[in-house]
Write an enzyme that holds these catalytic residues in place. Sequence first.
Site, mmCIF file in Angstrom:
data_model
loop_
_atom_site.group_PDB
_atom_site.id
_atom_site.type_symbol
_atom_site.label_atom_id
_atom_site.label_comp_id
_atom_site.label_asym_id
_atom_site.label_seq_id
_atom_site.Cartn_x
_atom_site.Cartn_y
_atom_site.Cartn_z
ATOM 1 N N GLY A 7 0.851 -1.182 0.000
ATOM 2 C CA GLY A 7 0.000 0.000 0.000
ATOM 3 C C GLY A 7 0.887 1.232 0.000
ATOM 4 O O GLY A 7 1.614 1.489 0.972
ATOM 5 N N SER A 9 1.324 5.302 -0.531
ATOM 6 C CA SER A 9 0.723 6.633 -0.619
ATOM 7 C C SER A 9 1.641 7.629 -1.296
ATOM 8 O O SER A 9 1.203 8.690 -1.733
ATOM 9 C CB SER A 9 0.382 7.140 0.787
ATOM 10 O OG SER A 9 1.575 7.396 1.508
ATOM 11 N N GLY A 11 4.030 8.916 0.511
ATOM 12 C CA GLY A 11 4.605 9.619 1.648
ATOM 13 C C GLY A 11 5.892 8.959 2.110
ATOM 14 O O GLY A 11 6.304 7.913 1.602
ATOM 15 N N ASP A 13 6.703 7.347 4.796
ATOM 16 C CA ASP A 13 6.619 6.027 5.423
ATOM 17 C C ASP A 13 6.529 4.908 4.384
ATOM 18 O O ASP A 13 7.238 3.900 4.481
ATOM 19 C CB ASP A 13 5.416 5.964 6.372
ATOM 20 C CG ASP A 13 5.550 6.919 7.538
ATOM 21 O OD1 ASP A 13 6.692 7.213 7.938
ATOM 22 O OD2 ASP A 13 4.513 7.387 8.047
ATOM 23 N N SER A 14 5.650 5.080 3.404
ATOM 24 C CA SER A 14 5.526 4.038 2.382
ATOM 25 C C SER A 14 6.765 3.996 1.488
ATOM 26 O O SER A 14 7.163 2.930 1.006
ATOM 27 C CB SER A 14 4.256 4.234 1.543
ATOM 28 O OG SER A 14 4.251 5.474 0.878
ATOM 29 N N CYS A 88 -10.979 2.560 7.868
ATOM 30 C CA CYS A 88 -10.314 2.483 6.566
ATOM 31 C C CYS A 88 -9.387 1.271 6.489
ATOM 32 O O CYS A 88 -9.368 0.555 5.487
ATOM 33 C CB CYS A 88 -9.533 3.761 6.296
ATOM 34 S SG CYS A 88 -8.656 3.766 4.717
ATOM 35 N N CYS A 184 -7.543 12.101 6.224
ATOM 36 C CA CYS A 184 -7.078 12.370 4.858
ATOM 37 C C CYS A 184 -8.103 13.081 3.989
ATOM 38 O O CYS A 184 -7.743 13.758 3.034
ATOM 39 C CB CYS A 184 -6.642 11.053 4.199
ATOM 40 S SG CYS A 184 -7.986 9.886 3.880
#
Length: 350
Positions: A7, A9, A11, A13-14, A88, A184
Amino acid sequence: MKKVILGFSGGIDSFYTAYLLKEQRFKVFPVYFKVLPDISTEKAEESASILGLGLTVIDLSDEFRKKVINHFIEYYKKGLTPNPCAICNKDIKLKYLYELSKELKADFISTGHYAKVSYFDKWKKNLILRGKDKRKEQSYFLSLVEKFVFQKLLLPLGNFTKEEVVLRAQELGFPFESESQDICFIEGHYVNFLEKFIKPKPGVFVLIDGTPVGKHKGYYKYTVGQRRGLGISYTKPLYVISIDAKRNRVIVGEKKEIQKDIIYVKNINWHLDYEVVKKFDTIQVQIRYRSKPVEVEKIDYLKNGIFCVKLAAKVDAPAPGQVCAFYSNELLLGGGEITTEGEGIWKEVL
């Protein structure tokens, strides 16, 4: 080479999660779930390209609106406090990553959550543990996710702090600022968002005995435990105790009246069978993200999927609609929804 669906995004972290998975010699397939129809994927595409990865974009905006945004609005209409991130993860992010892994015959799925996955021989399954970074760790938001999903889940950031991730990602050429947004789909204050769907209707603040002590401008603008911004002149500081949406009232009272050592939790998603959970020597609950865990003295099943949880110490303002996560020290045992529905049932049982 084993495949992992990430997953992604775009950002920080990903981005660093993707890097770590590549370093571990996984074949990484980053997937961007487009949850808002007008959102740009440019940042995510650029972020993936730095790592030499192609990005797959999947439009889930309709599902996100139905399952997360509508849930958020309806809960506030009912005077409840929703947790959109936990919903989510359960109904969108982890669910569709898992489904996609089956479709593409991938070995694993992954996200950039700050939590750990560990295999337990005793129960022959993967379970979730708290992450290393106690300020950032996000196991709480995984408490509603169905346990079978964890059997394919990788969480590489669980052994890192946020500061470490930011520093290392920037050294790798991550080009964007590290940013954080609580919800978000909302820019600015959540009340401004809700006013597009809920018409403000003035009502009254009342004490527990029904005594009016002021007027409010819309019950959905207040949350359980709130003290500031009430605009009430009274002899003692007042806090929001509960919200009566049907009668358009906000019930207020003193600090001691928001403190509870009994809470009711419904629809608990246990990661281990409840019969196993009952045998744990120590269990704690966490009633909101970043709140301090509190020891549990006793858990009783009532009926209709509702549990009564007796705590060893009082907690401030458990809010109906919020997630209550159960732990045994670092181990996440599951989570459910805080409710007031158990109060009448408990009296019946007694």
